[in-house]
Design a protein around this motif. Structure first.
Motif, short mmCIF file in Angstrom:
data_model
loop_
_atom_site.label_atom_id
_atom_site.label_comp_id
_atom_site.label_asym_id
_atom_site.label_seq_id
_atom_site.Cartn_x
_atom_site.Cartn_y
_atom_site.Cartn_z
N LEU A 34 -44.43 42.13 12.95
CA LEU A 34 -43.19 42.62 12.37
C LEU A 34 -42.11 41.55 12.43
O LEU A 34 -41.34 41.36 11.48
CB LEU A 34 -42.72 43.89 13.09
CG LEU A 34 -43.47 45.18 12.80
CD1 LEU A 34 -42.91 46.31 13.63
CD2 LEU A 34 -43.41 45.54 11.32
N ASN A 43 -51.88 46.44 21.32
CA ASN A 43 -51.41 46.83 19.99
C ASN A 43 -49.90 46.71 19.86
O ASN A 43 -49.38 46.33 18.80
CB ASN A 43 -51.84 48.27 19.67
CG ASN A 43 -53.35 48.38 19.47
OD1 ASN A 43 -53.98 47.46 18.95
ND2 ASN A 43 -53.92 49.50 19.89
N THR A 44 -49.19 47.02 20.93
CA THR A 44 -47.73 46.86 20.92
C THR A 44 -47.36 45.39 20.78
O THR A 44 -46.46 45.04 20.02
CB THR A 44 -47.12 47.42 22.21
OG1 THR A 44 -47.44 48.81 22.32
CG2 THR A 44 -45.60 47.27 22.21
N CYS A 94 -40.08 45.47 7.39
CA CYS A 94 -40.64 45.00 8.67
C CYS A 94 -39.54 44.50 9.59
O CYS A 94 -39.57 44.75 10.81
CB CYS A 94 -41.66 43.89 8.42
SG CYS A 94 -43.20 44.43 7.66
N LYS A 96 -49.16 42.99 19.37
CA LYS A 96 -49.46 42.55 18.00
C LYS A 96 -48.42 43.07 17.01
O LYS A 96 -48.01 42.36 16.10
CB LYS A 96 -50.86 43.04 17.60
CG LYS A 96 -52.00 42.31 18.28
CD LYS A 96 -53.34 42.84 17.79
CE LYS A 96 -54.50 42.07 18.42
NZ LYS A 96 -55.81 42.59 17.97
N THR A 97 -48.00 44.32 17.19
CA THR A 97 -47.00 44.90 16.28
C THR A 97 -45.70 44.14 16.34
O THR A 97 -45.09 43.82 15.31
CB THR A 97 -46.76 46.38 16.63
OG1 THR A 97 -47.99 47.11 16.51
CG2 THR A 97 -45.72 47.00 15.71
#
Length: 271
Positions: free
Chosen positions: A196, A188-189, A255, A191-192
């Motif tokens: 962003l 998840n990190t 973002c 992908k973030t």
């Protein structure tokens, strides 16, 4: 003389750690400026009472808040830290970008980026200590009018190049190499950071490209009253494409601000 080498090595590490802290502080301040810029512009796009005044407007916004001068001073010092980091990248080349054409192009870009944030940081500090009453001194006449087109064309070309560079960075995804994503266990990190970064760079490229267009127009008329910045770029988006495109670009800048925060926390530096 092994103890001398040991001391020198410790001093070298200490200086490297300090420079990394300066860089991370700069990333946080830059991220804050972009996040507030995007948030205010998004509020203006959806009718929540925000504004789209750009980076200088953000500094004025901070100063109006409770303990505004304290906030402005912290952000100003952070922007000066970011300027120092850009100058350090340009001159010392700590990550071995190189002296070839591509490397020198990047380092020259770092230098001019440092100048921009040096100006913003200096402006923030100046706002705290400037006299409350204006003491005259018109801005007109500072530059001979015949030089204005050349200056505006130079600024426009520089901004257009920066905008293109943002799109190329987003397309190639080279910015992701700064994070060593393969070494991150949390998917998840990863992908973030990716999304962003992509959203922020595209949005930043759009805004910078529009500002470059305004400077090209200013150069053709050679009138300083035609100079426009981020505020007018958002107004242009709103008038030409409606509030939704402006809102999307504003979210993209938020973002990008968040991406700068992630840079502060996760960016890897070459020792």
């Amino acid at each position: 003389m092994g103890w001398v080498r040991s001391i020198n090595y410790k001093i070298h590490l200490y200086m490297d750690d300090n420079i990394k802290k300066i860089a991370r502080t700069g990333y946080v301040s830059k991220g804050l400026v972009y996040a507030i810029t995007g948030a205010l512009a998004f509020g203006a796009a959806v009718g929540l009472g925000g504004s789209s005044e750009g980076k200088l407007g953000v500094l004025k916004f901070l100063q109006k808040q409770p303990f505004g001068n304290v906030l402005l001073g912290i952000v100003g010092l952070g922007l000066l830290c970011y300027a120092f980091w850009r100058f350090f990248q340009s001159i010392k080349d700590p990550e071995n970008i190189g002296d070839n054409a591509r490397g020198m192009g990047k380092r020259i870009g770092f230098f001019f980026s440092g100048l921009v944030y040096l100006g913003l940081g200096g402006y923030a500090i100046y706002q705290i200590f400037k006299p409350s009453a204006g003491s005259g001194g018109s801005k007109s006449g500072m530059l001979p009018p015949e030089y204005l087109p050349y200056i505006f064309y130079a600024i426009a070309i520089g901004l257009a190049t920066k905008a293109i560079f943002q799109f190329v960075k987003a397309y190639k995804g080279e910015f992701l190499t700064k994070f060593h994503l393969d070494a991150m266990s949390n998917i998840n990190t990863r992908k973030t950071i990716k999304w962003l970064g992509y959203a922020g760079m595209v949005a930043r490229g759009i805004v910078v490209g529009i500002v470059a267009y305004f400077f090209f127009r200013a150069a053709s008329s050679a009138g300083s009253e035609e100079m426009k910045g981020t505020e007018e770029a958002f107004s242009f988006l709103r008038q030409s494409s409606g509030p939704w495109l402006m809102g999307l670009v504003a979210l993209g800048l938020i973002c990008y601000g968040a991406y700068m925060f992630i840079m502060a926390g996760y960016r890897k530096f070459k020792d």
